[in-house]
Design an enzyme around this catalytic site. Sequence first.
Site: not given
Length: 318
Positions: A155, A218, A254
Amino acid sequence: MTASADLPRNTGLHFDPAVVEAVRVNTPATLRRAATLPGRRSVKKEWQAAWLARAVSMIDLTTLSGDDTPGRVRRLCAKALHPVRADILDAIGLPDLTTGAVCVYHEMVPVAVEAVAGRIPVAAVSTGFPAGLTPFDLRLREIERSVAAGATEIDIVISRRHVLTGDWAALYDETAQMRAACGDAHMKAILATGELGTLKNVMKASMICMMAGSDFIKTSTGKESVNATLPVSLTMMRAIRAYEAASGFKVGYKPAGGVSKAKDAILYLALLKEELGDRWLRPDLFRFGASSLLGDIERQLEHFVTGRYSVGHRHALG
């Protein structure tokens, strides 16, 4: 996160400033659409239990605290592998249910890899998380070290200043280099949407990150004052839809931070189904970034099975 046989990995597109300039977002309409969702989407009884079990399978169970210890991470991993009490899972016919992954800082990757023993992916936050302001060469090195330590998902955080100053070429170049550093590990690009100013910026940043090869986009680090919201999610999902139409690649989504209640998880899944379709309702294309969400879902599942709510301390979160 493993690539499905029917889902080729996003290889990205060449940078094209015309794509960015063509972005349009009708902010009032987006806000209205998001505001109507809670009143229109409600599921009960066995349908609710089924949606909540699906939500569990798509949680990145997360600990990102300065006081993380190996013991805390091992407990988190144990919870990820056994997210709901065994008697409840047996009652709903899902004894082997796990979360989608665990997410930790780089220092805790080896501990998590050992603890999950290959049963679920380990994700590492990287690139100077959460601000993303460390020297760029060190950010790339951090990715490489996390992958070498066993993380199969990375991430990363983007440089928000590139969005705020409109330097889309720089954002594309940095993100593409991060994607290359990930190698076979899948990359989730964190936009920190609460710091981008407008939904139009969110849409543009989403498109650039996907063009640069991101496997997921995300919302947030979870450290901003505003994290995942329904209007931002709607905007990012529509960016994913537009990117698929342009490239043929499906990119994951996400939402992270701010999704802590079971009823909110169902709203996000309903929006996902309506905007992107059933194929996104799997862990390889959708994740919740969460730590407290799982506890509320477990309480709701216990109520479905027993007819009673339990106190929160009966459902350990790790």
